[in-house]
Motif scaffolding. Structure first.
Motif, PDB file in Angstrom:
ATOM      1  N   ALA A  43     -38.554 -52.330  -8.833  1.00 56.91           N
ATOM      2  CA  ALA A  43     -37.204 -51.881  -8.485  1.00 56.91           C
ATOM      3  C   ALA A  43     -36.325 -53.020  -7.989  1.00 56.91           C
ATOM      4  N   ALA A  44     -36.902 -54.001  -7.302  1.00 57.47           N
ATOM      5  CA  ALA A  44     -36.110 -55.100  -6.742  1.00 57.47           C
ATOM      6  C   ALA A  44     -35.854 -56.212  -7.762  1.00 57.47           C
ATOM      7  N   SER A  45     -36.904 -56.634  -8.465  1.00 54.60           N
ATOM      8  CA  SER A  45     -36.771 -57.785  -9.367  1.00 54.60           C
ATOM      9  C   SER A  45     -36.471 -57.398 -10.815  1.00 54.60           C
ATOM     10  N   HIS A  46     -36.690 -56.122 -11.156  1.00 56.59           N
ATOM     11  CA  HIS A  46     -36.508 -55.610 -12.525  1.00 56.59           C
ATOM     12  C   HIS A  46     -37.502 -56.214 -13.512  1.00 56.59           C
ATOM     13  N   ILE A  47     -38.561 -56.837 -13.008  1.00 58.37           N
ATOM     14  CA  ILE A  47     -39.607 -57.395 -13.863  1.00 58.37           C
ATOM     15  C   ILE A  47     -40.503 -56.248 -14.338  1.00 58.37           C
ATOM     16  N   PRO A  48     -40.835 -56.203 -15.645  1.00 53.86           N
ATOM     17  CA  PRO A  48     -41.703 -55.140 -16.156  1.00 53.86           C
ATOM     18  C   PRO A  48     -43.038 -55.092 -15.406  1.00 53.86           C
ATOM     19  N   VAL A  49     -43.572 -53.884 -15.249  1.00 52.97           N
ATOM     20  CA  VAL A  49     -44.859 -53.697 -14.579  1.00 52.97           C
ATOM     21  C   VAL A  49     -45.892 -53.300 -15.634  1.00 52.97           C
ATOM     22  N   PRO A  50     -46.758 -54.239 -16.039  1.00 55.60           N
ATOM     23  CA  PRO A  50     -47.805 -53.905 -17.002  1.00 55.60           C
ATOM     24  C   PRO A  50     -48.941 -53.148 -16.321  1.00 55.60           C
ATOM     25  N   ASN A  51     -49.697 -52.415 -17.103  1.00 57.30           N
ATOM     26  CA  ASN A  51     -50.878 -51.674 -16.641  1.00 57.30           C
ATOM     27  C   ASN A  51     -50.580 -50.618 -15.587  1.00 57.30           C
ATOM     28  N   ALA A  52     -49.351 -50.134 -15.542  1.00 55.16           N
ATOM     29  CA  ALA A  52     -49.043 -49.003 -14.655  1.00 55.16           C
ATOM     30  C   ALA A  52     -49.637 -47.746 -15.275  1.00 55.16           C
ATOM     31  N   SER A  65     -49.610 -25.302 -18.956  1.00 53.55           N
ATOM     32  CA  SER A  65     -49.348 -26.737 -18.875  1.00 53.55           C
ATOM     33  C   SER A  65     -50.414 -27.541 -19.606  1.00 53.55           C
ATOM     34  N   LYS A  66     -50.031 -28.773 -19.924  1.00 48.26           N
ATOM     35  CA  LYS A  66     -50.936 -29.712 -20.590  1.00 48.26           C
ATOM     36  C   LYS A  66     -50.779 -31.053 -19.895  1.00 48.26           C
ATOM     37  N   GLU A  67     -51.903 -31.697 -19.611  1.00 47.45           N
ATOM     38  CA  GLU A  67     -51.878 -33.000 -18.941  1.00 47.45           C
ATOM     39  C   GLU A  67     -52.147 -34.117 -19.943  1.00 47.45           C
ATOM     40  N   PHE A  68     -51.613 -35.287 -19.642  1.00 47.49           N
ATOM     41  CA  PHE A  68     -51.857 -36.471 -20.465  1.00 47.49           C
ATOM     42  C   PHE A  68     -51.755 -37.701 -19.573  1.00 47.49           C
ATOM     43  N   SER A  69     -52.225 -38.835 -20.082  1.00 44.15           N
ATOM     44  CA  SER A  69     -52.064 -40.087 -19.339  1.00 44.15           C
ATOM     45  C   SER A  69     -51.912 -41.241 -20.323  1.00 44.15           C
ATOM     46  N   VAL A  70     -51.127 -42.226 -19.909  1.00 44.97           N
ATOM     47  CA  VAL A  70     -50.921 -43.441 -20.690  1.00 44.97           C
ATOM     48  C   VAL A  70     -50.830 -44.617 -19.725  1.00 44.97           C
ATOM     49  N   THR A  71     -50.992 -45.810 -20.255  1.00 48.10           N
ATOM     50  CA  THR A  71     -50.882 -47.033 -19.465  1.00 48.10           C
ATOM     51  C   THR A  71     -49.791 -47.895 -20.077  1.00 48.10           C
ATOM     52  N   THR A  72     -48.986 -48.529 -19.242  1.00 48.78           N
ATOM     53  CA  THR A  72     -47.917 -49.372 -19.769  1.00 48.78           C
ATOM     54  C   THR A  72     -48.477 -50.653 -20.381  1.00 48.78           C
ATOM     55  N   ASP A  73     -47.753 -51.165 -21.365  1.00 47.24           N
ATOM     56  CA  ASP A  73     -48.137 -52.420 -22.017  1.00 47.24           C
ATOM     57  C   ASP A  73     -47.586 -53.612 -21.221  1.00 47.24           C
ATOM     58  N   THR A  74     -47.670 -54.796 -21.777  1.00 50.10           N
ATOM     59  CA  THR A  74     -47.222 -56.002 -21.067  1.00 50.10           C
ATOM     60  C   THR A  74     -45.720 -56.011 -20.800  1.00 50.10           C
ATOM     61  N   GLY A  76     -44.160 -53.290 -19.821  1.00 46.16           N
ATOM     62  CA  GLY A  76     -43.885 -52.170 -18.922  1.00 46.16           C
ATOM     63  C   GLY A  76     -43.550 -50.876 -19.638  1.00 46.16           C
ATOM     64  N   HIS A  77     -43.838 -50.809 -20.955  1.00 46.48           N
ATOM     65  CA  HIS A  77     -43.532 -49.612 -21.730  1.00 46.48           C
ATOM     66  C   HIS A  77     -44.783 -48.768 -21.937  1.00 46.48           C
ATOM     67  N   GLY A  78     -44.626 -47.472 -21.792  1.00 46.89           N
ATOM     68  CA  GLY A  78     -45.685 -46.525 -22.109  1.00 46.89           C
ATOM     69  C   GLY A  78     -45.051 -45.350 -22.824  1.00 46.89           C
ATOM     70  N   SER A  79     -45.719 -44.804 -23.838  1.00 39.98           N
ATOM     71  CA  SER A  79     -45.126 -43.669 -24.543  1.00 39.98           C
ATOM     72  C   SER A  79     -46.152 -42.585 -24.789  1.00 39.98           C
ATOM     73  N   TYR A  80     -45.629 -41.365 -24.904  1.00 37.56           N
ATOM     74  CA  TYR A  80     -46.452 -40.194 -25.154  1.00 37.56           C
ATOM     75  C   TYR A  80     -45.750 -39.356 -26.206  1.00 37.56           C
ATOM     76  N   THR A  81     -46.506 -38.915 -27.214  1.00 36.49           N
ATOM     77  CA  THR A  81     -45.948 -38.063 -28.261  1.00 36.49           C
ATOM     78  C   THR A  81     -46.365 -36.622 -28.012  1.00 36.49           C
ATOM     79  N   LEU A  82     -45.371 -35.774 -27.838  1.00 36.40           N
ATOM     80  CA  LEU A  82     -45.597 -34.345 -27.616  1.00 36.40           C
ATOM     81  C   LEU A  82     -45.395 -33.628 -28.944  1.00 36.40           C
ATOM     82  N   LYS A  83     -46.438 -32.954 -29.411  1.00 32.05           N
ATOM     83  CA  LYS A  83     -46.346 -32.225 -30.670  1.00 32.05           C
ATOM     84  C   LYS A  83     -45.951 -30.780 -30.361  1.00 32.05           C
TER      85      LYS A  83
END
Length: 142
Positions: A43-52, A65-74, A76-83
């Protein structure tokens, strides 16, 4: 003769996360897929956070409900596809994303999505009203 050890306490500063949620479309229709992309940064530096770690819960209008989990890449991006099934529940769907990373305060982010019907009888996902007009095609061209 005195012996002892010096204990120093290093107070770890807990940092804050910033999370941006992007949905590729909203509303979504029966049979669609919806991709949620989360961008996690400091939040302070705006540097991406990998492995979140991102744990999510999708809750349908009925409460299922349905649960899922993902990890961010280098980056700081993580994505989930909801069908979205062809017989899925229509209405507002709530999505809760719980984001954690070592050295950061956990952060909860909420999003909503609307699931609509796009059946042949309702191709645009709109509410259908049936009515008739006293109008003839030739009236337009007269």
């Amino acid at each position: 003769n005195q012996t002892g050890s010096i204990i120093t306490s290093a107070k770890e500063e807990i940092r804050q996360l910033a999370v941006k949620v992007q949905a590729d479309k909203n509303p979504v229709y029966l049979g669609d897929t919806q991709i949620f992309t989360l961008i996690v940064s400091d939040a302070a530096s705006h540097i991406p956070v990998p492995n979140a770690e991102i744990k999510g819960v999708v809750t349908l209008p009925s409460g299922k409900s349905k649960e899922f989990s993902v990890t961010t890449d280098t980056n700081g991006h993580g994505s989930y596809t909801l069908k979205i099934g062809k017989t899925a529940e229509l209405g507002k769907t709530n999505i809760l994303f719980q984001v954690t990373s070592f050295g950061y305060e956990p952060l909860d982010v909420k999003s909503t999505s609307e699931i609509k019907d796009n059946s042949p009888a309702n191709p645009f996902g709109e509410q259908i009203s049936l009515f008739s007009l006293p109008f003839q095609p030739k009236d337009i061209f007269s």
